[in-house]
Design a protein around this motif. Sequence first.
Motif, mmCIF file in Angstrom:
data_model
loop_
_atom_site.group_PDB
_atom_site.id
_atom_site.type_symbol
_atom_site.label_atom_id
_atom_site.label_comp_id
_atom_site.label_asym_id
_atom_site.label_seq_id
_atom_site.Cartn_x
_atom_site.Cartn_y
_atom_site.Cartn_z
ATOM 1 N N TYR A 94 -3.656 -14.858 -10.466
ATOM 2 C CA TYR A 94 -2.860 -13.764 -11.016
ATOM 3 C C TYR A 94 -2.387 -14.100 -12.429
ATOM 4 O O TYR A 94 -2.466 -13.276 -13.340
ATOM 5 C CB TYR A 94 -1.669 -13.483 -10.098
ATOM 6 C CG TYR A 94 -0.820 -12.333 -10.550
ATOM 7 C CD1 TYR A 94 -1.263 -11.030 -10.412
ATOM 8 C CD2 TYR A 94 0.430 -12.550 -11.118
ATOM 9 C CE1 TYR A 94 -0.485 -9.960 -10.836
ATOM 10 C CE2 TYR A 94 1.213 -11.495 -11.541
ATOM 11 C CZ TYR A 94 0.757 -10.198 -11.397
ATOM 12 O OH TYR A 94 1.513 -9.143 -11.821
ATOM 13 N N MET B 60 0.821 -1.183 0.000
ATOM 14 C CA MET B 60 0.000 0.000 0.000
ATOM 15 C C MET B 60 0.867 1.251 0.000
ATOM 16 O O MET B 60 0.463 2.272 -0.510
ATOM 17 C CB MET B 60 -0.905 -0.058 1.225
ATOM 18 C CG MET B 60 -2.053 0.862 1.141
ATOM 19 S SD MET B 60 -3.094 0.396 -0.233
ATOM 20 C CE MET B 60 -4.468 1.373 0.111
ATOM 21 N N VAL C 299 1.557 2.908 -3.345
ATOM 22 C CA VAL C 299 0.527 3.749 -3.937
ATOM 23 C C VAL C 299 0.710 5.196 -3.528
ATOM 24 O O VAL C 299 0.536 6.113 -4.318
ATOM 25 C CB VAL C 299 -0.875 3.247 -3.529
ATOM 26 C CG1 VAL C 299 -1.952 4.192 -4.022
ATOM 27 C CG2 VAL C 299 -1.105 1.848 -4.053
ATOM 28 N N GLN D 272 -3.982 -5.584 -8.006
ATOM 29 C CA GLN D 272 -2.757 -5.670 -7.212
ATOM 30 C C GLN D 272 -3.063 -5.669 -5.720
ATOM 31 O O GLN D 272 -2.467 -6.439 -4.955
ATOM 32 C CB GLN D 272 -1.832 -4.510 -7.549
ATOM 33 C CG GLN D 272 -1.184 -4.628 -8.901
ATOM 34 C CD GLN D 272 -0.360 -3.396 -9.243
ATOM 35 O OE1 GLN D 272 -0.331 -2.426 -8.496
ATOM 36 N NE2 GLN D 272 0.311 -3.436 -10.386
ATOM 37 N N ILE D 273 -3.986 -4.836 -5.301
ATOM 38 C CA ILE D 273 -4.335 -4.775 -3.878
ATOM 39 C C ILE D 273 -5.004 -6.072 -3.439
ATOM 40 O O ILE D 273 -4.665 -6.631 -2.382
ATOM 41 C CB ILE D 273 -5.219 -3.548 -3.599
ATOM 42 C CG1 ILE D 273 -4.408 -2.267 -3.759
ATOM 43 C CG2 ILE D 273 -5.823 -3.622 -2.199
ATOM 44 C CD1 ILE D 273 -5.230 -0.996 -3.703
ATOM 45 N N ALA D 274 -5.938 -6.598 -4.239
ATOM 46 C CA ALA D 274 -6.644 -7.833 -3.887
ATOM 47 C C ALA D 274 -5.684 -9.016 -3.812
ATOM 48 O O ALA D 274 -5.749 -9.820 -2.875
ATOM 49 C CB ALA D 274 -7.758 -8.102 -4.895
ATOM 50 N N GLY E 9 -2.469 -8.872 -3.277
ATOM 51 C CA GLY E 9 -1.602 -8.656 -2.116
ATOM 52 C C GLY E 9 -2.266 -9.055 -0.814
ATOM 53 O O GLY E 9 -1.647 -9.702 0.042
ATOM 54 N N ILE E 10 -3.525 -8.700 -0.653
ATOM 55 C CA ILE E 10 -4.256 -9.060 0.568
ATOM 56 C C ILE E 10 -4.439 -10.571 0.649
ATOM 57 O O ILE E 10 -4.247 -11.174 1.716
ATOM 58 C CB ILE E 10 -5.602 -8.317 0.619
ATOM 59 C CG1 ILE E 10 -5.357 -6.828 0.869
ATOM 60 C CG2 ILE E 10 -6.512 -8.901 1.696
ATOM 61 C CD1 ILE E 10 -6.595 -5.967 0.731
ATOM 62 N N LEU F 9 -4.874 -1.550 -10.392
ATOM 63 C CA LEU F 9 -4.638 -1.198 -8.990
ATOM 64 C C LEU F 9 -5.462 -2.076 -8.052
ATOM 65 O O LEU F 9 -4.941 -2.603 -7.068
ATOM 66 C CB LEU F 9 -4.956 0.279 -8.761
ATOM 67 C CG LEU F 9 -4.740 0.795 -7.342
ATOM 68 C CD1 LEU F 9 -3.267 0.712 -6.974
ATOM 69 C CD2 LEU F 9 -5.246 2.216 -7.219
ATOM 70 N N VAL F 10 -6.747 -2.262 -8.373
ATOM 71 C CA VAL F 10 -7.608 -3.102 -7.540
ATOM 72 C C VAL F 10 -7.106 -4.540 -7.540
ATOM 73 O O VAL F 10 -7.076 -5.205 -6.496
ATOM 74 C CB VAL F 10 -9.071 -3.012 -8.026
ATOM 75 C CG1 VAL F 10 -9.940 -4.068 -7.368
ATOM 76 C CG2 VAL F 10 -9.632 -1.628 -7.771
#
Length: 117
Positions: free
Chosen positions: A102, A1, A4, A50-52, A54-55, A47-48
């Motif tokens: 991914y 995060m 970003v 990558q965040i998903a 990563g989580i 972006l969404v």
Amino acid sequence: MMMVFSPVLVASQADAQGRIDVRNIRCPQGSGVACNDNWTIEQVFQLVLQIAIGIAFLISVLMLVYGGFLYITAAGNQETSEKGKKAIISALIGLAIVFLSYLIVNLVYRFLIQATS
């Protein structure tokens, strides 16, 4: 995060009241983040994604650690040992799903980009 928000932290300057003006920020070269007001659907989707991912990866690793902790501290308790084994196996399956999802999304994305150009 942190990736970003890194261009904002690097390029921002506070005024006398300590407020930060982010309207005229120039992105550092190689930051990998689009710093304009005109975000495309493609950029938002990436972006969404990558965040998903990563989580999901973080949760899988934490479950792997939890399962390992249960297994190691079972001290001969068969039920706790089995619970730890199941948590480890589930975490490894979760990691495989994260990596495969991914890969599949990137392959579909590249195929769609090549088909439209």
